[in-house]
Design a protein around this motif. Structure first.
Motif, PDB file in Angstrom:
ATOM      1  N   TRP A  38       0.521  -1.065   0.081  1.00 46.16           N
ATOM      2  CA  TRP A  38       0.259  -0.068  -0.115  1.00 46.16           C
ATOM      3  C   TRP A  38       0.646   1.356   0.309  1.00 46.16           C
ATOM      4  CZ3 TRP A  38      -4.803   1.720  -0.416  1.00 46.16           C
ATOM      5  CH2 TRP A  38      -4.914   3.093  -0.025  1.00 46.16           C
ATOM      6  N   PHE A  39       0.136   2.184  -1.097  1.00 49.55           N
ATOM      7  CA  PHE A  39       1.637   3.410  -0.584  1.00 49.55           C
ATOM      8  C   PHE A  39       0.114   4.568  -0.520  1.00 49.55           C
ATOM      9  CE2 PHE A  39       1.443   2.377  -5.373  1.00 49.55           C
ATOM     10  CZ  PHE A  39       0.820   3.406  -6.472  1.00 49.55           C
ATOM     11  N   TYR A  40       0.162   5.497  -0.538  1.00 48.72           N
ATOM     12  CA  TYR A  40      -0.441   6.198  -0.509  1.00 48.72           C
ATOM     13  C   TYR A  40       0.273   8.099  -0.278  1.00 48.72           C
ATOM     14  CZ  TYR A  40      -4.808   9.934   0.247  1.00 48.72           C
ATOM     15  OH  TYR A  40      -6.056  10.587   0.764  1.00 48.72           O
ATOM     16  N   PHE A  41       1.138   8.919  -1.519  1.00 52.16           N
ATOM     17  CA  PHE A  41       1.496  10.014  -0.976  1.00 52.16           C
ATOM     18  C   PHE A  41       0.964  11.505  -2.042  1.00 52.16           C
ATOM     19  CE2 PHE A  41       3.723   9.394  -5.230  1.00 52.16           C
ATOM     20  CZ  PHE A  41       4.028   8.507  -5.438  1.00 52.16           C
ATOM     21  N   PHE A 109      -5.267   2.117  -4.263  1.00 57.53           N
ATOM     22  CA  PHE A 109      -5.998   1.971  -4.755  1.00 57.53           C
ATOM     23  C   PHE A 109      -6.594   3.137  -4.158  1.00 57.53           C
ATOM     24  CE2 PHE A 109      -5.561  -2.944  -4.124  1.00 57.53           C
ATOM     25  CZ  PHE A 109      -5.628  -3.346  -5.342  1.00 57.53           C
ATOM     26  N   ALA A 110      -7.929   4.125  -4.445  1.00 55.28           N
ATOM     27  CA  ALA A 110      -8.620   4.475  -3.984  1.00 55.28           C
ATOM     28  C   ALA A 110      -9.157   4.763  -2.438  1.00 55.28           C
ATOM     29  CB  ALA A 110      -9.966   4.677  -4.770  1.00 55.28           C
ATOM     30  N   PRO A 111      -8.329   5.429  -1.908  1.00 56.40           N
ATOM     31  CA  PRO A 111      -8.246   5.869  -0.627  1.00 56.40           C
ATOM     32  C   PRO A 111      -9.389   5.476   0.078  1.00 56.40           C
ATOM     33  CG  PRO A 111      -6.261   7.328  -0.849  1.00 56.40           C
ATOM     34  CD  PRO A 111      -7.327   6.794  -2.748  1.00 56.40           C
ATOM     35  N   TYR A 112      -9.688   5.003   1.577  1.00 58.96           N
ATOM     36  CA  TYR A 112     -11.070   5.243   2.026  1.00 58.96           C
ATOM     37  C   TYR A 112     -10.483   5.633   3.879  1.00 58.96           C
ATOM     38  CZ  TYR A 112     -15.554   4.494   3.234  1.00 58.96           C
ATOM     39  OH  TYR A 112     -17.259   5.362   3.831  1.00 58.96           O
ATOM     40  N   GLN A 165     -10.422  -6.568   6.820  1.00 60.42           N
ATOM     41  CA  GLN A 165      -9.276  -7.269   7.602  1.00 60.42           C
ATOM     42  C   GLN A 165      -7.828  -6.218   7.090  1.00 60.42           C
ATOM     43  OE1 GLN A 165      -9.592 -10.518   9.654  1.00 60.42           O
ATOM     44  NE2 GLN A 165     -11.577 -11.808   8.276  1.00 60.42           N
ATOM     45  N   HIS A 166      -7.833  -6.245   6.426  1.00 58.66           N
ATOM     46  CA  HIS A 166      -6.582  -6.905   5.215  1.00 58.66           C
ATOM     47  C   HIS A 166      -6.677  -4.616   5.224  1.00 58.66           C
ATOM     48  CE1 HIS A 166      -6.553 -10.710   3.922  1.00 58.66           C
ATOM     49  NE2 HIS A 166      -5.064 -10.543   5.297  1.00 58.66           N
ATOM     50  N   PRO A 167      -5.818  -3.504   5.722  1.00 62.19           N
ATOM     51  CA  PRO A 167      -6.446  -2.452   5.426  1.00 62.19           C
ATOM     52  C   PRO A 167      -6.165  -1.979   4.394  1.00 62.19           C
ATOM     53  CG  PRO A 167      -4.026  -2.562   7.114  1.00 62.19           C
ATOM     54  CD  PRO A 167      -4.854  -3.510   6.538  1.00 62.19           C
ATOM     55  N   GLY A 168      -5.218  -2.250   3.486  1.00 60.62           N
ATOM     56  CA  GLY A 168      -4.675  -1.774   2.107  1.00 60.62           C
ATOM     57  C   GLY A 168      -5.332  -2.070   1.292  1.00 60.62           C
ATOM     58  N   GLU A 169      -7.266  -3.006   1.586  1.00 60.63           N
ATOM     59  CA  GLU A 169      -8.052  -3.386   0.637  1.00 60.63           C
ATOM     60  C   GLU A 169      -9.007  -2.274   1.014  1.00 60.63           C
ATOM     61  OE1 GLU A 169      -8.605  -7.410   1.724  1.00 60.63           O
ATOM     62  OE2 GLU A 169      -6.655  -8.154   0.732  1.00 60.63           O
ATOM     63  N   THR A 170      -8.936  -0.876   0.558  1.00 65.38           N
ATOM     64  CA  THR A 170      -9.446   0.183   0.805  1.00 65.38           C
ATOM     65  C   THR A 170     -11.176  -0.510  -0.060  1.00 65.38           C
ATOM     66  OG1 THR A 170      -8.309   0.839  -1.541  1.00 65.38           O
ATOM     67  CG2 THR A 170      -8.378   1.862   1.151  1.00 65.38           C
ATOM     68  N   MET A 171     -10.843  -1.108  -1.165  1.00 62.27           N
ATOM     69  CA  MET A 171     -12.418  -1.013  -2.317  1.00 62.27           C
ATOM     70  C   MET A 171     -13.415  -2.116  -1.023  1.00 62.27           C
ATOM     71  SD  MET A 171      -9.806  -3.875  -2.160  1.00 62.27           S
ATOM     72  CE  MET A 171      -9.153  -3.806  -4.039  1.00 62.27           C
ATOM     73  N   ASP A 261      -9.034  -8.222  -3.836  1.00 61.44           N
ATOM     74  CA  ASP A 261      -7.825  -8.766  -4.895  1.00 61.44           C
ATOM     75  C   ASP A 261      -6.934  -7.606  -5.544  1.00 61.44           C
ATOM     76  OD1 ASP A 261      -7.245 -11.659  -5.030  1.00 61.44           O
ATOM     77  OD2 ASP A 261      -6.974 -11.103  -7.151  1.00 61.44           O
ATOM     78  N   GLU A 262      -5.842  -8.171  -5.386  1.00 63.17           N
ATOM     79  CA  GLU A 262      -5.286  -7.456  -6.329  1.00 63.17           C
ATOM     80  C   GLU A 262      -5.122  -7.211  -7.912  1.00 63.17           C
ATOM     81  OE1 GLU A 262      -3.768  -8.780  -3.745  1.00 63.17           O
ATOM     82  OE2 GLU A 262      -2.572  -7.221  -2.691  1.00 63.17           O
ATOM     83  N   ALA A 263      -5.048  -8.567  -8.484  1.00 64.93           N
ATOM     84  CA  ALA A 263      -5.337  -8.897  -9.708  1.00 64.93           C
ATOM     85  C   ALA A 263      -6.400  -9.213 -10.239  1.00 64.93           C
ATOM     86  CB  ALA A 263      -3.966  -9.869  -9.657  1.00 64.93           C
ATOM     87  N   LEU A 264      -7.780  -9.590  -9.348  1.00 60.20           N
ATOM     88  CA  LEU A 264      -8.808 -10.355 -10.561  1.00 60.20           C
ATOM     89  C   LEU A 264      -9.825  -9.436 -10.428  1.00 60.20           C
ATOM     90  CD1 LEU A 264      -8.714 -14.691  -8.447  1.00 60.20           C
ATOM     91  CD2 LEU A 264      -8.305 -13.377 -10.557  1.00 60.20           C
ATOM     92  N   PRO A 265     -10.091  -9.028 -10.973  1.00 56.99           N
ATOM     93  CA  PRO A 265     -11.265  -8.075 -11.155  1.00 56.99           C
ATOM     94  C   PRO A 265     -12.753  -8.650 -11.677  1.00 56.99           C
ATOM     95  CG  PRO A 265     -11.002  -8.504 -13.777  1.00 56.99           C
ATOM     96  CD  PRO A 265      -9.938  -9.427 -12.484  1.00 56.99           C
TER      97      PRO A 265
END
Ligand SMILES: [Zn+2]
Length: 310
Positions: A38-41, A109-112, A165-171, A261-265
């Motif tokens: 996760w990155f956000y800057f 990803f789009a931050p929440y 539960q996984h914070p980087g999964e903002t979706m 998921d990072e890859a599966l749309p």
């Protein structure tokens, strides 16, 4: 130019921003953990500059498959997030961008944000059919919040849905926001029918500390909460402990644990075989549910997902 990430959910370390053509960045690992992605800057003073942002430690990220064909998100107003192309050479991730404004934000990803999370709870509780309950406190002292929709009456099914539960999964929390918006709508006939027969408990964010700290996968103590449900503790996973305590009080007939998921749309259901007491009958119920949902909802499908026990 200036690179900053000292804000809600921010994550980046800037090694060198002296040359716009070679801005060197690294993603910070989750506290007491090796996970990162996760990155956000924010980049400032970049209007009309041809900038090349290089994430130099991309190869050590949790899931490098996520960098293949990856498009980062960017925003000028922090409301509308557009996609920007990236390239990955097996070592570094490159984002090339020429900003039309003085400042631009980039994220995985789009931050929440936790501020938006607070807005969601505040909005929900003003609905007469919603009760907000704080179940406990995180290691950083944030609240573990639960929203209940519908009345508790015997004979009603008990539905639990938890997310992020996984914070980087903002979706996953964007998903919750969409759900809350439907549940408060008295003119939605599907919701009205469900609330006649069920009571719904939501935990829109299972990991507030990881979310605010800009973590990918863990809480403040480096615990992967998804792996804590067997034996949660005050020291490592108070988030899971307090939610599980409440679930034991209310019972549970139907549960969803929402991830991204990072890859599966695709939208899919996976991982149920890991539940204690899973059996043939429950598997059959799940298959019926999945097929029914796929038939009535074009957003859901059963062809793509994870193989069992993955
Ligand atoms: Zn996840």
């Amino acid at each position: 130019m200036f690179i900053s990430s000292q804000f809600d959910g921010g994550n980046i370390e800037c090694l060198d921003s002296s040359d716009p053509a070679n801005i060197l960045l690294t993603i910070r690992a989750d506290n007491q953990s090796d996970f990162y992605q996760w990155f956000y800057f924010r980049a400032a003073n970049v209007r009309d500059l041809d900038c090349r942002y290089l994430i130099t430690n991309a190869a050590g990220a949790a899931y490098t498959g996520g960098w293949e064909g990856y498009q980062a998100v960017a925003s000028y107003d922090r409301e509308f997030w557009f996609r920007v192309e990236t390239s990955y050479d097996g070592e570094k991730l490159l984002i090339e961008h020429n900003s039309s404004e003085d400042q631009v934000y980039f994220a995985y990803f789009a931050p929440y944000s936790m501020e938006r999370h607070a807005d969601l709870l505040a909005f929900a509780q003003t609905s007469e059919r919603c009760q907000a309950e704080t179940l406990g406190v995180t290691l950083d002292g944030q609240s573990m919040d639960c929203l209940r929709f519908g009345e508790i009456e015997s004979g009603r099914k008990v539905i639990w849905m938890v997310a992020r539960q996984h914070p980087g999964e903002t979706m996953a929390e964007w998903w919750m926001e969409g759900l809350v918006n439907r549940l408060v709508d008295h003119s939605d006939p599907v919701v009205n029918a469900i609330l006649d027969k069920a009571v719904i408990y939501l935990v829109p964010n299972m990991n507030p500390d990881g979310s605010r700290r800009g973590h990918l996968r863990t809480n403040a103590a480096g615990s992967n909460l998804n792996r804590e449900w067997d034996n949660p503790s005050e020291e490592k996973s108070p988030e899971v402990l307090c939610v599980l305590e409440k679930i034991k009080q209310t019972g549970l007939d139907f549960g969803l644990d929402v991830h991204g998921d990072e890859a599966l749309p695709y939208n899919f259901i996976a991982g149920t075989e890991g539940i204690t007491g899973w059996n043939h009958e429950r598997q059959q119920q799940l298959e019926l549910y999945k097929m029914t949902l796929a038939n009535i909802n074009p957003d859901f499908q059963v062809e793509n997902g994870y193989p069992p026990n993955s």
